[in-house]
Enzyme design. Sequence first.
Site, PDB file in Angstrom:
ATOM      1  N   GLY A  47       0.309  14.711  13.581  1.00  0.00           N
ATOM      2  CA  GLY A  47      -0.596  13.713  13.033  1.00  0.00           C
ATOM      3  C   GLY A  47       0.053  12.353  13.010  1.00  0.00           C
ATOM      4  O   GLY A  47      -0.563  11.346  13.367  1.00  0.00           O
ATOM      5  N   ALA A  48       1.313  12.317  12.594  1.00  0.00           N
ATOM      6  CA  ALA A  48       2.059  11.064  12.533  1.00  0.00           C
ATOM      7  C   ALA A  48       3.517  11.406  12.286  1.00  0.00           C
ATOM      8  O   ALA A  48       3.868  12.547  11.995  1.00  0.00           O
ATOM      9  CB  ALA A  48       1.526  10.152  11.423  1.00  0.00           C
ATOM     10  N   MET A  49       4.381  10.383  12.406  1.00  0.00           N
ATOM     11  CA  MET A  49       5.817  10.600  12.262  1.00  0.00           C
ATOM     12  C   MET A  49       6.433   9.437  11.516  1.00  0.00           C
ATOM     13  O   MET A  49       6.185   8.281  11.836  1.00  0.00           O
ATOM     14  CB  MET A  49       6.459  10.759  13.644  1.00  0.00           C
ATOM     15  CG  MET A  49       7.958  10.936  13.606  1.00  0.00           C
ATOM     16  SD  MET A  49       8.423  12.409  12.671  1.00  0.00           S
ATOM     17  CE  MET A  49      10.027  11.900  12.068  1.00  0.00           C
ATOM     18  N   GLU A  50       7.282   9.771  10.513  1.00  0.00           N
ATOM     19  CA  GLU A  50       7.769   8.783   9.557  1.00  0.00           C
ATOM     20  C   GLU A  50       9.035   8.069   9.988  1.00  0.00           C
ATOM     21  O   GLU A  50       9.816   7.624   9.139  1.00  0.00           O
ATOM     22  CB  GLU A  50       8.017   9.474   8.209  1.00  0.00           C
ATOM     23  CG  GLU A  50       9.226  10.400   8.157  1.00  0.00           C
ATOM     24  CD  GLU A  50       8.912  11.853   8.465  1.00  0.00           C
ATOM     25  OE1 GLU A  50       9.721  12.724   8.115  1.00  0.00           O
ATOM     26  OE2 GLU A  50       7.854  12.107   9.073  1.00  0.00           O
ATOM     27  N   ASN A  51       9.296   7.904  11.287  1.00  0.00           N
ATOM     28  CA  ASN A  51      10.505   7.215  11.728  1.00  0.00           C
ATOM     29  C   ASN A  51      10.746   5.961  10.893  1.00  0.00           C
ATOM     30  O   ASN A  51       9.826   5.199  10.633  1.00  0.00           O
ATOM     31  CB  ASN A  51      10.367   6.798  13.198  1.00  0.00           C
ATOM     32  CG  ASN A  51       9.707   7.865  14.029  1.00  0.00           C
ATOM     33  OD1 ASN A  51      10.259   8.910  14.272  1.00  0.00           O
ATOM     34  ND2 ASN A  51       8.482   7.574  14.465  1.00  0.00           N
TER      35      ASN A  51
ATOM     36  N   HIS B  17       1.047   9.295   3.305  1.00  0.00           N
ATOM     37  CA  HIS B  17       2.072  10.328   3.483  1.00  0.00           C
ATOM     38  C   HIS B  17       3.280   9.790   4.248  1.00  0.00           C
ATOM     39  O   HIS B  17       4.429   9.945   3.813  1.00  0.00           O
ATOM     40  CB  HIS B  17       1.467  11.514   4.227  1.00  0.00           C
ATOM     41  CG  HIS B  17       2.408  12.652   4.451  1.00  0.00           C
ATOM     42  ND1 HIS B  17       2.484  13.734   3.625  1.00  0.00           N
ATOM     43  CD2 HIS B  17       3.329  12.863   5.436  1.00  0.00           C
ATOM     44  CE1 HIS B  17       3.407  14.572   4.062  1.00  0.00           C
ATOM     45  NE2 HIS B  17       3.933  14.074   5.169  1.00  0.00           N
ATOM     46  N   GLU B  18       3.025   9.155   5.382  1.00  0.00           N
ATOM     47  CA  GLU B  18       4.151   8.689   6.200  1.00  0.00           C
ATOM     48  C   GLU B  18       4.895   7.544   5.526  1.00  0.00           C
ATOM     49  O   GLU B  18       6.125   7.457   5.607  1.00  0.00           O
ATOM     50  CB  GLU B  18       3.664   8.270   7.585  1.00  0.00           C
ATOM     51  CG  GLU B  18       2.905   9.348   8.341  1.00  0.00           C
ATOM     52  CD  GLU B  18       3.637  10.679   8.435  1.00  0.00           C
ATOM     53  OE1 GLU B  18       4.881  10.689   8.421  1.00  0.00           O
ATOM     54  OE2 GLU B  18       2.953  11.714   8.517  1.00  0.00           O
TER      55      GLU B  18
ATOM     56  N   HIS C 116       7.204   8.894   2.886  1.00  0.00           N
ATOM     57  CA  HIS C 116       8.416   9.488   3.468  1.00  0.00           C
ATOM     58  C   HIS C 116       9.571   8.484   3.519  1.00  0.00           C
ATOM     59  O   HIS C 116      10.734   8.902   3.627  1.00  0.00           O
ATOM     60  CB  HIS C 116       8.139   9.961   4.896  1.00  0.00           C
ATOM     61  CG  HIS C 116       7.780  11.404   5.008  1.00  0.00           C
ATOM     62  ND1 HIS C 116       8.475  12.406   4.369  1.00  0.00           N
ATOM     63  CD2 HIS C 116       6.805  12.032   5.723  1.00  0.00           C
ATOM     64  CE1 HIS C 116       7.947  13.579   4.672  1.00  0.00           C
ATOM     65  NE2 HIS C 116       6.929  13.393   5.483  1.00  0.00           N
TER      66      HIS C 116
ATOM     67  N   GLU D  81       8.741  17.496   3.104  1.00  0.00           N
ATOM     68  CA  GLU D  81       7.315  17.638   3.404  1.00  0.00           C
ATOM     69  C   GLU D  81       6.503  18.109   2.197  1.00  0.00           C
ATOM     70  O   GLU D  81       5.437  17.560   1.919  1.00  0.00           O
ATOM     71  CB  GLU D  81       7.118  18.583   4.590  1.00  0.00           C
ATOM     72  CG  GLU D  81       7.693  18.062   5.902  1.00  0.00           C
ATOM     73  CD  GLU D  81       7.105  16.733   6.345  1.00  0.00           C
ATOM     74  OE1 GLU D  81       6.092  16.276   5.767  1.00  0.00           O
ATOM     75  OE2 GLU D  81       7.670  16.136   7.277  1.00  0.00           O
TER      76      GLU D  81
END
Length: 892
Positions: free
Chosen positions: A263-267, A299-300, A303, A322
């Site tokens: 869905g997405a990535m918290e880089n 959410h991201e 993080h 998570e």
Amino acid sequence: MREGSPALVRREDYTAPAWWVRSVDLTFDLDPAKTIVASKLAIERNTERPAEPLRLDGEGLNLLRVLVDGQSVSFRHEDGQLVIDAPAADAFVLEIRNTVCPEKNTELSGLYTSGGGFFTQCEAQGFRRITYFFDRPDVMAIYTVTLRADKAKYPVLLSNGNLAEQGSLDNGRHFARWNDPFPKPCYLFALVAADLVAREQRVTSRAGKDHLLQVFVRRGDLDKTEHAMNSLVASLVWDEARFKLPLDLERFMIVAVEDFNMGAMENKGLNLFNTKYVLASPATATDTDYSLIESVVGHEYFHNWTGNRITCRDWFQLSLKEGLTVFRDQEFSQDMAGSPSARGVKRIDDVRTLRQIQFPEDAGPMSHPVRPDSYVAIDNFYTATVYEKGSEVVRMMQTLVGRGGFERGITEYFRRHDGQAVTCDAFAQSIADVNPASPLNAQLEAFKRWYSQSGTPKVTARGTAADGTWTLTLAQDFGAPQGVTSPVERQPFVIPVRVALFTRDGRPVPLKLEGDAEAAPSERVLVLSQAEATYRFLDVPADVVPSVLRDFSAPVLLDDGLTDADRLVLLAHDTDPVNRWEAGQRLALSQLVAAITGDGTLALNDAYVDAMRAVLRDPSLDPAFKELVLTPPSEAYVSEQLTVPVDPQRVHAVCQQMQDQLAARLHDDWLAAWDANQISEGYSPDGAQSARRALANLALAMLVRDAARSGDSVWPGKAYQRFKDAGNMTDRLGALGALVGAHSELATPALARFHELFQNEALVVDKWFGLQARASEKDGRVFAKVKALLQHPDFSMHNPNRVRSLLLALCNGNPAAFHRPDAKGYVFWAEKVVELDAINPQVASRLARALDRWRNLAEPYRGAAREAIARVAAKTDLSPDVREVVDRALKD
């Protein structure tokens, strides 16, 4: 690479790395066919470990050069690693130069191309597909990244952190240098090089610091980014207000990419998002899409602290970031919902997701603890257990220490561990230590069993009344799921159980436990930590109805022993939205199960229908809550409640009977609900409008369904007209769904018109595929339609969103269409799992899990499903991702 049995990784085998990386300097010369990656790593020996060779992970790389302190060094390759046997010193600089081919990376892990740009996905183990490195989360370093690329093709060059320098180069190229001041593991690395445009907004934190927020999208999509930006701003404000956690970088960037596994990535500072969770306009996105964008953006962003500033020691601790961050985004979404009724609707949505997805996972072959003990492919453990159940574990901590105590615990957690890679135990310890008088602190070691024991506990609640005393006995079954063995004896869980009592006319009863000096408020939290416990309440009137596990205070199966008459009381009067909704679900479920296990004929009783009518007519209830109550349990959920082998076709037939009877017997009330919930003002995705649209669309679907049964053409015609005239996607898709769900003749022209209108909107085309794949099965039409749609020009096995919208929607989300008596669904599944595995193992493993619960099926489904799984398992070149799923499914 795929031959042989993949290695099993065990949590008990964890050891700290033999070497640390203190800083990373990366330079990328970007080219789709041949990208050159140059890395310079400042490496130090871990003096707490014996001297060992330097081992760096790498996959699919073309190595050009290896230097230590500027000098060539001997090395070798072993088991997918680059090994240097005799590093020169305890501290040195390692330089590596290699190439990769992004345009051939169909797995979308590492560095890949999409839509003419470069993107990365490194979690969990994608960085090894970019360059040689310690690809593990406990190696944290400061990164400096230089990107070089053709300026005309890739005008935007992004990486983590703050922009340090940018400029032009020869031959029409340019560069950008980025510095991330915070140590991070390599899974949080990201780069983007593409032709993008950005919505920008500057904000000032409570501390007075200015920050630049940017949402990057492809040209033509900028008008669909307002909601994502608003959600990002709201996330910043909420996290700083609720948990005192501010943004710690000069800027925060979101980039939308169409080809994305997750869905997405918290880089760190550069979040990459699936376009599904960024792009929204009233014409192309539903109310649900708007809600999901707000949740995922939150959410991201959250993080940034719970996952980035403090990360996981190893991948077994995945829920540390998570589960905690899902809890935080759920709390955020509830606060954004505003009204108590809207908050209740959000909580019900979360509970329904947990029970429909995670509970079956807990009982199936992929069952694992919130903190797994072993894995073959870590990508398989990005699961509902780690995320949603992990969130419930955190929620139980808050319940046990209170909201204020939990916020103090979060503060302590960051004081102790900021900048570290730690374990789930470290988080629980922080919360407990600052709440010494809490049940969590008193029973911390027992509470941690939620992390180490798999399966869903079953709680039995029984109440008895005598002489003004009401006695409640709670018991828990904490045994292992079927087929799961443990090297240690299982022990009881610590289970917070919210309880209230109501009289038959709906009055709440003050709760005075034996030994209390005075009565407490009308709700109490009881902590069940033994196999059985008894609680006596004094001064209780005769004939009360208990409301147990209010707000779903623990992720357990509840047997409360209530009668239908008791549930009717709770449906009418319970002040807890979750248990009020649950009462309606249980009333429906009892009739469905009786018909399925009986002769297959359902006749809804008058009491249930009258109760549903009362809900529809109650002006005090939120329309979204009404929609939830009037939506019967899903076929998949009903199947999980059966104690006999499951015949999916029989379940489907009975569930359809319930829908038909509700449509017919509540016809006038559906009509009234439809009329009362029309919206004349301009579109807004706010809770009030969304609630009215939800109920109106359910009413329309029921009216069209009833018309199909009676042969009336009026309501299908009205639905088609609404489909054509709708001013927003929620109403348009709702009308189209009503026609498709009823198999109306007007569904065919409506589907054609829908595709014609939105054929250039990829996310809307996903909806078009998904609606057809999830349609109620009738005479094999849906299965045949899905097979035909595989040949549609807009379908691609290379795009995860498109695969999810068609294949996973059928196999994972439409039991009646998938589980066919002739086994063609299983043959189809096996073919597509193998085909997809060669392209994208992560998505293939999600599809493979459609048959996790094959052992619950009746014959002939059971034998045919096992045969299909065995057919996939017989392939010798499966990815570790799919291999783990099918092997566990077949394990006795």
